[in-house]
Design an enzyme around this catalytic site. Structure first.
Site, PDB file in Angstrom:
ATOM      1  N   LYS A   1       8.699  10.499 -46.852  1.00  0.00           N
ATOM      2  CA  LYS A   1       8.857   9.385 -45.917  1.00  0.00           C
ATOM      3  C   LYS A   1       9.222   9.870 -44.518  1.00  0.00           C
ATOM      4  O   LYS A   1       9.210   9.093 -43.568  1.00  0.00           O
ATOM      5  CB  LYS A   1       9.880   8.376 -46.421  1.00  0.00           C
ATOM      6  CG  LYS A   1      11.324   8.801 -46.376  1.00  0.00           C
ATOM      7  CD  LYS A   1      12.215   7.648 -46.820  1.00  0.00           C
ATOM      8  CE  LYS A   1      13.683   8.014 -46.687  1.00  0.00           C
ATOM      9  NZ  LYS A   1      14.550   6.897 -47.079  1.00  0.00           N
ATOM     10  N   ASP A   2       9.526  11.174 -44.363  1.00  0.00           N
ATOM     11  CA  ASP A   2       9.773  11.735 -43.041  1.00  0.00           C
ATOM     12  C   ASP A   2       8.488  12.032 -42.284  1.00  0.00           C
ATOM     13  O   ASP A   2       8.528  12.257 -41.075  1.00  0.00           O
ATOM     14  CB  ASP A   2      10.547  13.059 -43.155  1.00  0.00           C
ATOM     15  CG  ASP A   2      12.028  12.851 -43.437  1.00  0.00           C
ATOM     16  OD1 ASP A   2      12.438  11.693 -43.609  1.00  0.00           O
ATOM     17  OD2 ASP A   2      12.753  13.850 -43.486  1.00  0.00           O
TER      18      ASP A   2
ATOM     19  N   ARG B   1      14.310  -1.193 -41.928  1.00  0.00           N
ATOM     20  CA  ARG B   1      13.753  -1.791 -43.161  1.00  0.00           C
ATOM     21  C   ARG B   1      14.861  -2.380 -44.031  1.00  0.00           C
ATOM     22  O   ARG B   1      14.763  -3.515 -44.514  1.00  0.00           O
ATOM     23  CB  ARG B   1      12.989  -0.715 -43.953  1.00  0.00           C
ATOM     24  CG  ARG B   1      12.603  -1.141 -45.369  1.00  0.00           C
ATOM     25  CD  ARG B   1      12.052   0.016 -46.177  1.00  0.00           C
ATOM     26  NE  ARG B   1      13.012   1.095 -46.341  1.00  0.00           N
ATOM     27  CZ  ARG B   1      13.963   1.125 -47.273  1.00  0.00           C
ATOM     28  NH1 ARG B   1      14.098   0.119 -48.126  1.00  0.00           N
ATOM     29  NH2 ARG B   1      14.790   2.140 -47.352  1.00  0.00           N
ATOM     30  N   ARG B   2      15.919  -1.600 -44.226  1.00  0.00           N
ATOM     31  CA  ARG B   2      17.031  -2.106 -45.039  1.00  0.00           C
ATOM     32  C   ARG B   2      17.731  -3.262 -44.330  1.00  0.00           C
ATOM     33  O   ARG B   2      18.099  -4.264 -44.954  1.00  0.00           O
ATOM     34  CB  ARG B   2      18.023  -0.976 -45.324  1.00  0.00           C
ATOM     35  CG  ARG B   2      17.469   0.085 -46.270  1.00  0.00           C
ATOM     36  CD  ARG B   2      18.394   1.278 -46.375  1.00  0.00           C
ATOM     37  NE  ARG B   2      17.862   2.266 -47.313  1.00  0.00           N
ATOM     38  CZ  ARG B   2      18.005   3.584 -47.164  1.00  0.00           C
ATOM     39  NH1 ARG B   2      18.648   4.070 -46.107  1.00  0.00           N
ATOM     40  NH2 ARG B   2      17.508   4.409 -48.060  1.00  0.00           N
TER      41      ARG B   2
ATOM     42  N   ARG C   1      24.602   6.682 -38.515  1.00  0.00           N
ATOM     43  CA  ARG C   1      23.873   7.937 -38.697  1.00  0.00           C
ATOM     44  C   ARG C   1      24.757   8.889 -39.478  1.00  0.00           C
ATOM     45  O   ARG C   1      25.937   8.641 -39.682  1.00  0.00           O
ATOM     46  CB  ARG C   1      23.506   8.562 -37.348  1.00  0.00           C
ATOM     47  CG  ARG C   1      22.127   8.201 -36.860  1.00  0.00           C
ATOM     48  CD  ARG C   1      21.537   9.337 -36.037  1.00  0.00           C
ATOM     49  NE  ARG C   1      21.163  10.466 -36.883  1.00  0.00           N
ATOM     50  CZ  ARG C   1      20.702  11.622 -36.417  1.00  0.00           C
ATOM     51  NH1 ARG C   1      20.586  11.817 -35.122  1.00  0.00           N
ATOM     52  NH2 ARG C   1      20.372  12.584 -37.247  1.00  0.00           N
TER      53      ARG C   1
ATOM     54  N   ARG D   1      28.128   9.274 -44.458  1.00  0.00           N
ATOM     55  CA  ARG D   1      27.895   7.844 -44.709  1.00  0.00           C
ATOM     56  C   ARG D   1      28.816   7.310 -45.798  1.00  0.00           C
ATOM     57  O   ARG D   1      29.378   6.213 -45.665  1.00  0.00           O
ATOM     58  CB  ARG D   1      26.424   7.623 -45.058  1.00  0.00           C
ATOM     59  CG  ARG D   1      25.498   7.957 -43.891  1.00  0.00           C
ATOM     60  CD  ARG D   1      24.046   7.646 -44.182  1.00  0.00           C
ATOM     61  NE  ARG D   1      23.206   8.090 -43.068  1.00  0.00           N
ATOM     62  CZ  ARG D   1      22.085   7.518 -42.701  1.00  0.00           C
ATOM     63  NH1 ARG D   1      21.636   6.451 -43.343  1.00  0.00           N
ATOM     64  NH2 ARG D   1      21.387   7.977 -41.684  1.00  0.00           N
TER      65      ARG D   1
ATOM     66  N   CYS E   1       1.332  -4.178 -36.030  1.00  0.00           N
ATOM     67  CA  CYS E   1       2.584  -4.748 -36.517  1.00  0.00           C
ATOM     68  C   CYS E   1       3.714  -3.798 -36.189  1.00  0.00           C
ATOM     69  O   CYS E   1       3.597  -2.590 -36.396  1.00  0.00           O
ATOM     70  CB  CYS E   1       2.485  -4.964 -38.028  1.00  0.00           C
ATOM     71  SG  CYS E   1       4.047  -5.233 -38.881  1.00  0.00           S
TER      72      CYS E   1
END
Length: 320
Positions: free
Chosen positions: A78-79, A126-127, A144, A150, A237
């Site tokens: 996904k990177d 997205r989240r 971040r 986190r 989009c």
């Protein structure tokens, strides 16, 4: 062939992922040497949306490949931008980890148990969009940092919860800290989440041959559909995007089921659509579902209604 030089970022998760690939290459009879590479995303303290998305993680490693300083690179899939990189090829997509997101919350709480006004941290548009669309009254705060940073926001009391990729916690042996695995019905993962991409130069047929043995056909098929959807959406989009493809048994054999989300970060507009298609046509399936999203209103989402600049791709798994 001399030892394969495998490039990796220095983060704990990146080196764990690269080590996992290195171990499998060694098991196939190859010598492997890990080469650490610092990327812009590692040294900047800004949010990824401000410094160019996930390309800041992939670019330095890809330069090292093209320059011949390394032979193989391992990325969280996904990177990677959806556009192919000239001169490079993703020679293997190994078997995928669980692609879902998880909640890490104070007092062992689940998403539904968090009180209205609870502060949830995530660096992912997205989240943010999908959590807002649930209408739970949560305050979403951008963050971040690596996994320890986190989770530390929760243990210190600075936040009530954070949302992370399950795959990252699993690879680090930290799954016990997740208080809930989020159902994709609530929060769809990023396209390619949980999958790795093993990349090398297209003109190194010896390296390509060495790496190809790690490829998993089902994983490659699923992520191809997800990334095709993302690539098709990019033309019209700007919304945060979630997508998940799964191999299913159809009446005439294997099929591919694809679900997708596009919406605004404030949760006021969301689209969830799904489509089933042939197993051997993942790119077409992704493009077809993207066009349905665009026709149903995703094309009307503008930067003013969603601040995501390059979709779900600026939430790197190494840090999530």
């Amino acid at each position: 062939m001399t030892a394969l030089r495998l490039g990796t970022r220095r983060s704990a998760l990146a080196t764990t992922q690269s080590g996992w690939v290195a171990d499998r290459l060694r098991a196939a009879g190859h010598e492997v040497e890990l080469v650490e590479i610092t990327t812009e995303g590692d040294v900047s303290g800004e949010l990824l949306t401000a410094i160019g998305g996930t390309g800041v993680f992939a670019a330095a490693i890809r330069r090292a490949l093209l320059d011949g300083r390394i032979d193989v690179a391992v990325h969280s899939l996904k990177d990677l931008p959806t556009a192919p990189e000239p001169g490079l090829t993703v020679a293997a997509v190994p078997v995928r980890e669980d692609s879902r997101d998880v909640l890490v919350a104070r007092d062992g709480l689940t998403l539904g148990e968090l009180p209205a006004g609870a502060v949830v941290g995530t660096g992912s548009p997205r989240r943010t969009a999908q959590l807002a669309a649930l209408g739970l009254g949560l305050e979403i705060r951008p963050i971040r940092g690596n996994v320890d940073t986190r989770i530390g926001f929760v243990t210190s009391g600075a936040l009530d919860a954070v949302v992370l990729a399950r795959a990252g916690l699993a690879r680090l042996g930290r799954l016990d800290q997740a208080t809930e695995v989020l159902d994709p019905i609530q929060v769809l993962p990023a396209p390619g989440q949980g999958a790795l991409a093993v990349e090398c130069r297209s003109d190194r047929s010896d390296v390509v041959a060495a790496v190809t043995v790690l490829d998993d056909a089902d994983t490659r098929t699923c992520v191809t559909a997800e990334r095709s959807l993302l690539a098709t959406l990019e033309a019209g989009c700007t919304a945060p995007v979630g997508a998940l493809a799964e191999v299913v048994e159809g009446d005439d054999g294997l099929e591919l089921s694809l679900r997708a989300f596009a919406g605004s970060e404030d949760g006021t507009f969301e689209l969830r659509r799904s489509l089933v298609g042939p197993y051997d046509r993942p790119e077409a399936l992704g493009a077809d579902l993207a066009r349905i999203l665009l026709e149903d209103g995703a094309a009307d989402l503008t930067p003013s209604s969603s601040t995501a600049s390059d979709h779900a791709t600026h939430e790197p798994e190494q840090a999530s």
